[in-house]
Design a protein around this motif. Structure first.
Motif, PDB file in Angstrom:
ATOM      1  N   ARG A 226      64.187 -27.971 -20.338  1.00 12.57           N
ATOM      2  CA  ARG A 226      63.923 -26.539 -20.271  1.00 12.57           C
ATOM      3  C   ARG A 226      63.832 -25.877 -21.639  1.00 12.57           C
ATOM      4  O   ARG A 226      62.945 -25.072 -21.889  1.00 12.57           O
ATOM      5  CB  ARG A 226      65.007 -25.865 -19.430  1.00 12.57           C
ATOM      6  CG  ARG A 226      64.776 -24.390 -19.201  1.00 12.57           C
ATOM      7  CD  ARG A 226      66.021 -23.765 -18.607  1.00 12.57           C
ATOM      8  NE  ARG A 226      65.862 -22.335 -18.408  1.00 12.57           N
ATOM      9  CZ  ARG A 226      66.038 -21.435 -19.358  1.00 12.57           C
ATOM     10  NH1 ARG A 226      66.345 -21.810 -20.575  1.00 12.57           N
ATOM     11  NH2 ARG A 226      65.894 -20.143 -19.094  1.00 12.57           N
ATOM     12  N   ASP A 227      64.760 -26.211 -22.528  1.00  6.32           N
ATOM     13  CA  ASP A 227      64.781 -25.505 -23.805  1.00  6.32           C
ATOM     14  C   ASP A 227      64.048 -26.225 -24.937  1.00  6.32           C
ATOM     15  O   ASP A 227      63.988 -25.723 -26.056  1.00  6.32           O
ATOM     16  CB  ASP A 227      66.229 -25.187 -24.202  1.00  6.32           C
ATOM     17  CG  ASP A 227      66.840 -24.160 -23.246  1.00  6.32           C
ATOM     18  OD1 ASP A 227      66.063 -23.521 -22.502  1.00  6.32           O
ATOM     19  OD2 ASP A 227      68.067 -23.999 -23.222  1.00  6.32           O
TER      20      ASP A 227
ATOM     21  N   TYR B  94      59.933 -21.736 -10.198  1.00  6.66           N
ATOM     22  CA  TYR B  94      61.038 -22.694 -10.391  1.00  6.66           C
ATOM     23  C   TYR B  94      60.659 -24.125 -10.010  1.00  6.66           C
ATOM     24  O   TYR B  94      60.917 -25.042 -10.753  1.00  6.66           O
ATOM     25  CB  TYR B  94      62.225 -22.261  -9.511  1.00  6.66           C
ATOM     26  CG  TYR B  94      63.409 -21.715 -10.270  1.00  6.66           C
ATOM     27  CD1 TYR B  94      63.238 -20.770 -11.276  1.00  6.66           C
ATOM     28  CD2 TYR B  94      64.703 -22.121  -9.968  1.00  6.66           C
ATOM     29  CE1 TYR B  94      64.319 -20.252 -11.955  1.00  6.66           C
ATOM     30  CE2 TYR B  94      65.794 -21.605 -10.651  1.00  6.66           C
ATOM     31  CZ  TYR B  94      65.606 -20.674 -11.634  1.00  6.66           C
ATOM     32  OH  TYR B  94      66.681 -20.164 -12.304  1.00  6.66           O
TER      33      TYR B  94
ATOM     34  N   TYR C  60      55.693 -14.733 -10.679  1.00  5.56           N
ATOM     35  CA  TYR C  60      56.666 -14.422 -11.728  1.00  5.56           C
ATOM     36  C   TYR C  60      57.868 -15.367 -11.661  1.00  5.56           C
ATOM     37  O   TYR C  60      58.478 -15.542 -10.628  1.00  5.56           O
ATOM     38  CB  TYR C  60      57.105 -12.965 -11.590  1.00  5.56           C
ATOM     39  CG  TYR C  60      57.764 -12.405 -12.828  1.00  5.56           C
ATOM     40  CD1 TYR C  60      57.041 -12.263 -14.007  1.00  5.56           C
ATOM     41  CD2 TYR C  60      59.084 -12.014 -12.805  1.00  5.56           C
ATOM     42  CE1 TYR C  60      57.637 -11.748 -15.148  1.00  5.56           C
ATOM     43  CE2 TYR C  60      59.692 -11.489 -13.941  1.00  5.56           C
ATOM     44  CZ  TYR C  60      58.966 -11.364 -15.117  1.00  5.56           C
ATOM     45  OH  TYR C  60      59.548 -10.854 -16.243  1.00  5.56           O
TER      46      TYR C  60
ATOM     47  N   THR D  84      64.311 -14.479  -3.954  1.00  2.00           N
ATOM     48  CA  THR D  84      64.570 -15.444  -5.030  1.00  2.00           C
ATOM     49  C   THR D  84      64.513 -16.906  -4.544  1.00  2.00           C
ATOM     50  O   THR D  84      65.511 -17.622  -4.540  1.00  2.00           O
ATOM     51  CB  THR D  84      65.938 -15.173  -5.725  1.00  2.00           C
ATOM     52  OG1 THR D  84      66.165 -13.778  -5.769  1.00  2.00           O
ATOM     53  CG2 THR D  84      65.949 -15.722  -7.141  1.00  2.00           C
TER      54      THR D  84
ATOM     55  N   GLN E 259      60.991 -14.635  -8.884  1.00  2.00           N
ATOM     56  CA  GLN E 259      61.086 -13.177  -9.043  1.00  2.00           C
ATOM     57  C   GLN E 259      60.011 -12.412  -8.271  1.00  2.00           C
ATOM     58  O   GLN E 259      59.942 -11.189  -8.350  1.00  2.00           O
ATOM     59  CB  GLN E 259      61.032 -12.805 -10.524  1.00  2.00           C
ATOM     60  CG  GLN E 259      62.106 -13.464 -11.381  1.00  2.00           C
ATOM     61  CD  GLN E 259      63.513 -13.044 -11.008  1.00  2.00           C
ATOM     62  OE1 GLN E 259      63.764 -11.875 -10.741  1.00  2.00           O
ATOM     63  NE2 GLN E 259      64.443 -13.981 -10.976  1.00  2.00           N
ATOM     64  N   ASP E 260      59.193 -13.121  -7.534  1.00  2.00           N
ATOM     65  CA  ASP E 260      58.187 -12.449  -6.700  1.00  2.00           C
ATOM     66  C   ASP E 260      58.486 -12.616  -5.214  1.00  2.00           C
ATOM     67  O   ASP E 260      57.754 -12.109  -4.370  1.00  2.00           O
ATOM     68  CB  ASP E 260      56.791 -13.025  -6.971  1.00  2.00           C
ATOM     69  CG  ASP E 260      56.109 -12.357  -8.154  1.00  2.00           C
ATOM     70  OD1 ASP E 260      56.573 -11.279  -8.568  1.00  2.00           O
ATOM     71  OD2 ASP E 260      55.116 -12.912  -8.650  1.00  2.00           O
ATOM     72  N   ASP E 261      59.546 -13.362  -4.902  1.00  3.40           N
ATOM     73  CA  ASP E 261      59.905 -13.635  -3.497  1.00  3.40           C
ATOM     74  C   ASP E 261      58.721 -14.198  -2.717  1.00  3.40           C
ATOM     75  O   ASP E 261      58.418 -13.758  -1.599  1.00  3.40           O
ATOM     76  CB  ASP E 261      60.432 -12.361  -2.804  1.00  3.40           C
ATOM     77  CG  ASP E 261      61.647 -11.787  -3.519  1.00  3.40           C
ATOM     78  OD1 ASP E 261      62.273 -12.517  -4.311  1.00  3.40           O
ATOM     79  OD2 ASP E 261      61.962 -10.607  -3.293  1.00  3.40           O
TER      80      ASP E 261
ATOM     81  N   GLN F 224      59.291 -19.414 -17.805  1.00  2.00           N
ATOM     82  CA  GLN F 224      59.074 -18.186 -18.575  1.00  2.00           C
ATOM     83  C   GLN F 224      57.611 -17.942 -18.950  1.00  2.00           C
ATOM     84  O   GLN F 224      57.294 -16.956 -19.588  1.00  2.00           O
ATOM     85  CB  GLN F 224      59.953 -18.220 -19.821  1.00  2.00           C
ATOM     86  CG  GLN F 224      61.419 -18.244 -19.427  1.00  2.00           C
ATOM     87  CD  GLN F 224      62.316 -17.496 -20.376  1.00  2.00           C
ATOM     88  OE1 GLN F 224      61.992 -17.340 -21.542  1.00  2.00           O
ATOM     89  NE2 GLN F 224      63.436 -17.026 -19.894  1.00  2.00           N
TER      90      GLN F 224
ATOM     91  N   GLU G 261      64.023 -20.809  -4.574  1.00  2.00           N
ATOM     92  CA  GLU G 261      64.210 -21.835  -5.615  1.00  2.00           C
ATOM     93  C   GLU G 261      63.677 -23.186  -5.147  1.00  2.00           C
ATOM     94  O   GLU G 261      62.523 -23.512  -5.364  1.00  2.00           O
ATOM     95  CB  GLU G 261      65.695 -21.909  -6.001  1.00  2.00           C
ATOM     96  CG  GLU G 261      66.211 -20.661  -6.701  1.00  2.00           C
ATOM     97  CD  GLU G 261      67.483 -20.921  -7.486  1.00  2.00           C
ATOM     98  OE1 GLU G 261      67.999 -22.040  -7.480  1.00  2.00           O
ATOM     99  OE2 GLU G 261      67.979 -19.961  -8.128  1.00  2.00           O
TER     100      GLU G 261
END
Lengths: 176, 324
Positions: free
Chosen positions: B164-165, B231, B228, B271, B248-250, B207, B273
């Motif tokens: 991820r990072d 995941y 948005y 949310t 974040q957009d459901d 992101q 996932e």
């Protein structure tokens, strides 16, 4: 309210917010309030992104800013310090406001939120729901230092919501 | 009829009724979905024929990842905050082993031969390879920053890890547990998906609001915009479509793999996932962290079939459906 201000005061000087990594376990706080006022009236207050000081008791000023197509606000806290937020969307049909924190000294990170205004249990009443998703500050394996754990993060968000919704109710019920 | 015999009849009827009800969940043709509930520290077991929760199992703290082994009849659950892995026996629904991890386990996957359980350790930036027959035997390899999603090629040779990072995917040779290469992808990859043949790899870039499609043979890449903060992703059984959760957009985005375009968005719970598709009924199961439930989507019509209440903060990160 006092508790909330104390939390803000405590959090100042902690690890500053950075846009990098966060932990793997997001936290959630959800609060609701029933207001004796019409939904349209309450929504008009909630959606006014550039005037949060009109209803949140911890905020002394709101500065609205446009950058390209995006809208931001800087909230100045009565206890000192600021919170920089980005507007995600204002949905009039569903009476839903979405925003996120870009930068703050609050004891949590990667925060985004939805405020929803809906018809209340009785005629002429409104239910406001405020939900936040965020992470604790500490980004390594346990032991987790005091003030950077999940509980500190959730308590801070709860404090902001409780104080805000209680005063939103007062403002909406008393104003014409 | 005197009173005692009435009672007798009632008892007999009750037993018959209870037995009948008790039979439904143990239908041998059905599949089970294992949903981790972060806030409840439990796993909800859904029978995908009845779409009912048939069992709730207590596990460690803040469970997130799931991996299943049809062969071993085991389900593995990663508990981030208690730093361990719960091993569930699917015939008894009991936790039969807890594997301590000196780290924070997130993503899980089991090798196709079921000999190895791979674990992504978020804070220690490594993956662990645990011998499934002797869980004390653990090998490890440093990968990238904040490893999350894991998938393994069907020939057992390659393990892919989303860092991820580090904004890349580490490709591990499973024979030597060494990194063969790194593939740069979009910002903050979290979930991964791999096609049945192993040819198409998908990284979900949180992101950047995109997914990256990678041809594992030609190394060609294509990036597609989704909703948005996406995941996780999963291929449909015919491999023609991808289902992506937009936290974040459901909603979920449905991608046509051939044209590499989004063809629809379907609203789910709050949310969303984890996502897995049941191969028997072709339904997608979506774990909703925000609304504490699972949305069931018919992948042939792309319509919501039902919503199943699970537990607080459902996540189900990984392939979470097992044959019974």
């Amino acid at each position: 309210m006092k508790k909330f201000l104390a939390l803000i005061a405590l959090s100042v000087g902690l690890v500053p917010f950075t846009a990098s990594a966060h932990g793997p376990t997001p936290q959630k706080v959800e609060k609701t309030v029933t207001i004796k006022a019409e939904p349209a009236k309450v929504w008009a207050i909630v959606k006014d992104f550039g005037n949060m000081q009109k209803w949140h008791p911890a905020i002394s000023a709101t500065k609205l800013e446009k950058k390209g197509g995006d809208t931001y606000r800087t909230l100045t806290l009565k206890s000192g310090g600021t919170i920089y937020e980005k507007l995600r969307s204002i949905d009039d049909a569903d009476m839903k406001l979405k925003y996120e924190i870009v930068e703050s000294q609050l004891p949590f990170t990667d925060y985004n939120s939805i405020m929803t205004v809906a018809k209340g249990p009785n005629a002429g009443e409104t239910t406001v729901t405020w939900v936040g998703r965020f992470y604790r500050l500490y980004k390594l394996n346990p032991p987790i230092p005091e003030g950077q754990d999940d509980k500190t993060a959730s308590d801070a968000v709860s404090g902001i919501y409780d104080a805000g919704l209680a005063n939103l109710k007062k403002v909406a019920e008393s104003s014409k | 009829m005197n009173i005692p015999s009435k009672i007798q009849l009632f008892i007999t009827l009750s037993i018959v009724t209870l037995t009948t009800i008790g039979c439904i969940p143990s239908d041998t043709n059905s599949h089970h979905a294992y949903i981790t509930n972060q806030g409840a520290n439990t796993v909800s077991v859904i029978d995908t024929t009845s779409n009912q929760v048939i069992k709730t199992i207590s596990v460690g703290k803040a469970p997130v990842g799931v991996a299943v082994s049809d062969k071993l009849k085991r389900v593995y659950i990663s508990n981030v905050e208690s730093q361990d892995i719960s091993v569930i026996d699917v015939s008894t629904h009991k936790v039969i082993n807890t594997i301590k991890i000196k780290g924070s386990p997130v993503g899980l996957t089991v090798s196709p031969d079921s000999k190895t359980l791979y674990v992504a350790d978020w804070f220690e930036n490594r993956i662990l390879a645990i011998n499934t027959t002797d869980t004390n035997k653990i090998r490890e390899q440093l990968v990238g920053d904040a490893p999350a999603g894991l998938v393994i090629s069907p020939d057992n040779q390659w393990l892919y890890i989303a860092n991820r990072d580090s904004n890349d995917i580490a490709v591990i040779d499973t024979a030597t547990l060494t990194i063969q290469k790194r593939i740069a992808v979009g910002k903050h990859p979290f979930g991964l998906a791999l096609s049945k043949t192993g040819e198409l790899l998908v990284s979900v870039n949180v992101q950047e609001d995109t997914i990256t499609l990678i041809n594992t043979k030609t190394k060609q890449q294509h990036t597609i915009g989704v909703g948005y903060h996406p995941y996780c992703a999963v291929f449909s059984d015919d491999q023609k479509r991808l289902y992506v959760t937009n936290t974040q957009d459901d909603s979920i985005s449905i991608i046509d793999v051939t044209t590499q375009k989004e063809i629809a968005q379907v609203d789910v719970g709050s949310t969303p996932e984890g996502i897995s598709i049941d191969q028997e009924n072709h339904h997608a199961y979506v774990a909703n962290w925000g609304s504490n439930d699972v949305s069931v989507i018919d992948t042939q019509t792309n319509k919501l079939v039902t919503t199943i209440k699970t537990g607080d903060k459902s996540r189900a990160f990984g392939q979470f459906i097992i044959k019974r």
